[in-house]
Enzyme design. Structure first.
Site, PDB file in Angstrom:
ATOM      1  N   ASP A 298      -8.662  -1.576  -8.074  1.00 47.25           N
ATOM      2  CA  ASP A 298      -9.316  -1.948  -9.183  1.00 47.25           C
ATOM      3  C   ASP A 298     -10.792  -1.774  -9.377  1.00 47.25           C
ATOM      4  O   ASP A 298     -11.372  -1.869  -8.240  1.00 47.25           O
ATOM      5  CB  ASP A 298      -8.934  -3.088  -9.779  1.00 47.25           C
ATOM      6  CG  ASP A 298      -7.599  -3.515 -10.178  1.00 47.25           C
ATOM      7  OD1 ASP A 298      -6.540  -2.600  -9.916  1.00 47.25           O
ATOM      8  OD2 ASP A 298      -6.975  -4.524 -10.916  1.00 47.25           O
ATOM      9  N   HIS A 440      -9.681  -4.504  -4.579  1.00 49.98           N
ATOM     10  CA  HIS A 440     -10.894  -3.538  -5.245  1.00 49.98           C
ATOM     11  C   HIS A 440     -11.560  -2.820  -4.304  1.00 49.98           C
ATOM     12  O   HIS A 440     -11.951  -3.089  -3.093  1.00 49.98           O
ATOM     13  CB  HIS A 440     -11.602  -4.681  -5.802  1.00 49.98           C
ATOM     14  CG  HIS A 440     -10.759  -5.713  -6.651  1.00 49.98           C
ATOM     15  ND1 HIS A 440     -10.034  -6.873  -6.337  1.00 49.98           N
ATOM     16  CD2 HIS A 440     -10.905  -5.763  -8.399  1.00 49.98           C
ATOM     17  CE1 HIS A 440      -9.962  -7.246  -7.267  1.00 49.98           C
ATOM     18  NE2 HIS A 440     -10.257  -6.772  -8.354  1.00 49.98           N
TER      19      HIS A 440
END
Length: 474
Positions: A298, A440
């Protein structure tokens, strides 16, 4: 502070063109914040294509926990180091205060700091940071513009756009035009703008429009009763030009007629080229016969982390899903193209990472549609999946989009643990058949954990596929 968001305005024509918006300030389409009324229109500030800024790096930080929801970003532009340092200091102070307060006492609130380029041309750089702090009183919305003078080689405040000997006339005109507006308080205005220090703070958001006018924005409570919200004053080019400083006039010219390049005196414009890995074809992995897992990343793309991650994945012929943030896609479309070209899936993670459940249906649609458009512009294909920030999704969010939401069952909490070995252990320890793993690609330590994850799980017989491939196989 201010970033990626515009306050609403009504621009009237005339020799002295000044208008004031007295309702709570609203972000530009797609940003988090209170909704605009039907009568308000977006501010005519010229857009800037951040992908043209050589060496640009977007500094991002976020959590994915609803108990401590935050997402911050600001640009790091080669040559404008003092300005970057000022933005970094402001953002980190905001985040530290939020984490010490709202996150510790469990109060409901969300911190979002996003950015928007006002101008990036010649020797002038202007950036607005917009902060939406749900733990603050009132709307929690505040904005701030940062200006860099490449000729002087230094960062300056927004008030620096106005010449010293013109500031009294400038402020007097602002006061005259604000008089009579609902909630405006002359005593508050005089008290705020008479003190040199508070004057700089109150007049910290100024931006030129495409036609050379100047917008001046005041945060809630700065010049009027807090319930009245924010105020925005628009000055015409003819009115404001005589009051501008030498830098202000250059900033005005560069906004009206931007050059093709930004030259701030940087000795180099670092930034790795996007990887050129190319998928050999469609993934034919049969997840009914082999053990599959979906790694998801992400908040990117990010420089240089995403490029390094793509190299790691290519080495193991692993495919993954990237849930990208729109403002980062706009800055680095080359990396998003590289993701798609290498056979990875590109999904939507909103424009600037707000909790979608706190927005109106129109704002939700704008957040997602704007990001999907950026992804399509970069890859030629619209995404079909979205990951709601913080995993926050409800019936309103689902109804506002045709995209399919994707959550996760393995949370690395890599935003909390900047430790590559720990992140790798979490994934390896929790991995199961058909797991969807949350990571991430904005954190160097998270990217550094990937080779160990790929090496260990490959040895255990795992195959790394995209979310859509995993879903189709179930």
């Amino acid at each position: 502070m201010r970033t990626h968001t515009l306050l609403p305005s009504l621009l009237l024509l005339g020799t002295l063109s000044i208008t004031t918006a007295c309702s709570p300030g609203s972000p530009e389409p797609g940003a988090a914040g209170p909704p605009r009324s039907a009568a308000e229109s977006p501010s005519p500030v010229r857009g800037v294509d951040p992908s043209k800024i050589k060496g640009l790096r977007i500094v991002s930080n976020s959590s994915e926990q609803r108990s401590c929801p935050f997402a911050t970003s600001y640009p790091d532009v080669p040559g404008a180091e003092t300005m970057t340092a000022a933005m970094k200091k402001d953002v980190e102070q905001r985040l530290a205060t939020f984490r010490e307060g709202a996150c510790r006492d469990g109060s409901v609130g969300e911190l979002n700091v996003s950015h928007r380029f006002l101008v990036a041309s010649g020797d002038v750089l202007g950036v607005r940071l917009t902060t939406q702090d749900g733990s603050a009183a009132g709307s929690g919305l505040s904005t701030k513009a940062y200006w860099y003078d490449g000729d002087a080689g230094d960062y300056g405040t927004a008030l620096g756009l106005i010449a010293d000997d013109s500031r009294d006339a400038f402020i007097s005109t602002l006061k005259d035009e604000l008089k009579g507006r609902e909630g405006f308080d002359t005593t508050t205005f005089d008290g705020t703008l008479s003190d040199p220090a508070s004057r700089v703070t109150a007049l910290d958001d100024m931006a030129f429009t495409a036609d050379g006018g100047l917008q001046v924005s005041f945060d809630r409570g700065e010049v009027g009763a807090p319930p009245a919200g924010t105020y925005m004053v628009a000055l015409s080019q003819k009115t404001v030009t005589p009051w501008l400083s030498a830098f202000g006039k250059r900033a005005q010219r560069q906004t009206m007629a931007p050059s093709r390049s930004l030259a701030l005196g940087a000795t180099s414009t670092p930034g790795p080229a996007a990887p050129t890995h190319t998928a050999s074809g469609d993934d034919d992995t049969d997840c009914k016969k082999v053990t599959c897992i979906a790694l998801t990343f992400d908040d990117g793309p990010s420089v240089p982390e995403t490029a390094a991650l793509l190299d790691h994945l290519a080495r193991y012929k692993a495919r993954a899903t990237f849930f990208t943030v729109g403002q980062n896609v706009a800055a680095h479309p080359d990396l998003v193209r590289a993701e798609a070209r290498a056979g990875h899936e590109v999904g939507n993670h909103s424009w600037n990472h707000p909790d979608l459940t706190k927005l109106t249906p129109e704002q939700i649609a704008s957040q997602l549609n704007r990001t999907s458009a950026a992804i399509k512009a970069a890859t030629g294909r619209e995404p079909t999946l979205f990951r709601p920030p913080y995993g926050a999704v409800d019936s309103t969010v689902r109804s506002a989009t045709s995209l399919s939401p994707v959550l996760w069952d393995v949370d690395t909490e890599d935003w909390r643990y900047p430790d590559a070995a720990k992140v790798a252990r979490i994934v390896i320890g929790k991995a199961q058949r058909n797991s969807v793993v949350l990571m991430h690609d904005i954190h160097p330590t998270s990217v550094a954990a990937v080779p160990q994850i790929l090496r260990t799980l490959t040895a255990r017989g795992y195959h790394f596929v995209t979310v859509s491939h995993l879903r189709a196989s179930l």
